[in-house]
Design a protein around this motif. Structure first.
Motif, short mmCIF file in Angstrom:
data_model
loop_
_atom_site.label_atom_id
_atom_site.label_comp_id
_atom_site.label_asym_id
_atom_site.label_seq_id
_atom_site.Cartn_x
_atom_site.Cartn_y
_atom_site.Cartn_z
N GLN A 44 0.84 -1.20 0.00
CA GLN A 44 0.00 0.00 0.00
C GLN A 44 0.87 1.24 0.00
O GLN A 44 2.02 1.21 0.42
CB GLN A 44 -0.84 0.06 1.28
CG GLN A 44 -1.97 -0.91 1.35
CD GLN A 44 -2.59 -0.90 2.72
OE1 GLN A 44 -1.92 -1.15 3.71
NE2 GLN A 44 -3.88 -0.61 2.79
N THR A 46 1.43 4.58 2.01
CA THR A 46 1.23 4.83 3.44
C THR A 46 1.64 6.26 3.77
O THR A 46 2.08 7.02 2.91
CB THR A 46 2.10 3.88 4.29
OG1 THR A 46 3.47 4.25 4.11
CG2 THR A 46 1.90 2.43 3.92
N HIS A 48 4.28 6.94 5.09
CA HIS A 48 5.72 7.05 4.82
C HIS A 48 6.07 6.90 3.36
O HIS A 48 7.13 7.34 2.93
CB HIS A 48 6.48 5.98 5.62
CG HIS A 48 6.18 6.01 7.07
ND1 HIS A 48 6.58 7.04 7.88
CD2 HIS A 48 5.49 5.15 7.85
CE1 HIS A 48 6.13 6.83 9.12
NE2 HIS A 48 5.47 5.68 9.12
N THR A 49 5.22 6.24 2.61
CA THR A 49 5.53 5.90 1.21
C THR A 49 4.53 6.57 0.28
O THR A 49 3.33 6.29 0.35
CB THR A 49 5.46 4.37 1.02
OG1 THR A 49 6.32 3.74 1.96
CG2 THR A 49 5.87 3.98 -0.39
N1 TRP Z 1 7.30 0.73 6.17
C1 TRP Z 1 6.89 1.15 4.84
C2 TRP Z 1 5.68 2.07 4.98
O1 TRP Z 1 4.83 1.85 5.84
C3 TRP Z 1 6.62 -0.10 4.05
C4 TRP Z 1 6.02 0.08 2.69
C5 TRP Z 1 4.72 0.37 2.43
C6 TRP Z 1 6.67 -0.08 1.42
N2 TRP Z 1 4.51 0.41 1.09
C7 TRP Z 1 5.67 0.13 0.44
C8 TRP Z 1 7.97 -0.40 1.00
C9 TRP Z 1 5.96 0.04 -0.93
C10 TRP Z 1 8.24 -0.48 -0.35
C11 TRP Z 1 7.25 -0.27 -1.31
O2 TRP Z 1 5.59 3.04 4.24
#
Ligand code: TRP
Length: 73
Positions: A44, A46, A48-49
């Motif tokens: 997904q 998020t 962070h991403t």
């Molecule tokens: N810890 C990351 C996050 O929560 C993990 C993650 C989410 C991720 N989506 C991703 C890593 C897509 C690589 C690609 O954002």
């Protein structure tokens, strides 16, 4: 795309890289996942991403459709 929408990446060769890029003022790599042929990653966007870069031959499915990365020449 809503944050809870999943996307799917299926590797069609060994060593496909799925790279997560940070959300916010700076855009940088924060995570690299390496997939071998036939391996699938379900993920997904998020807090962070906010973006994902795919390097290598793969099928990518999102809410917007399905696409195949170009074959390397
Ligand atoms: N810890 C990351 C996050 O929560 C993990 C993650 C989410 C991720 N989506 C991703 C890593 C897509 C690589 C690609 O954002």
């Amino acid at each position: 795309m809503r944050e809870n929408d999943f996307f799917v990446i299926k590797a069609q060769e060994d060593g496909v890289n799925v790279i997560g890029l940070t959300r916010g003022n700076t855009t940088r790599f924060h995570h690299t996942e390496k997939l071998d042929k036939g391996e699938t990653m379900i993920a997904q966007f998020t807090e962070h991403t906010s973006a994902v870069k795919v390097r290598g031959k793969a099928v990518i499915q999102t809410a917007h459709g399905e696409m195949k990365t170009e074959e390397e020449s």
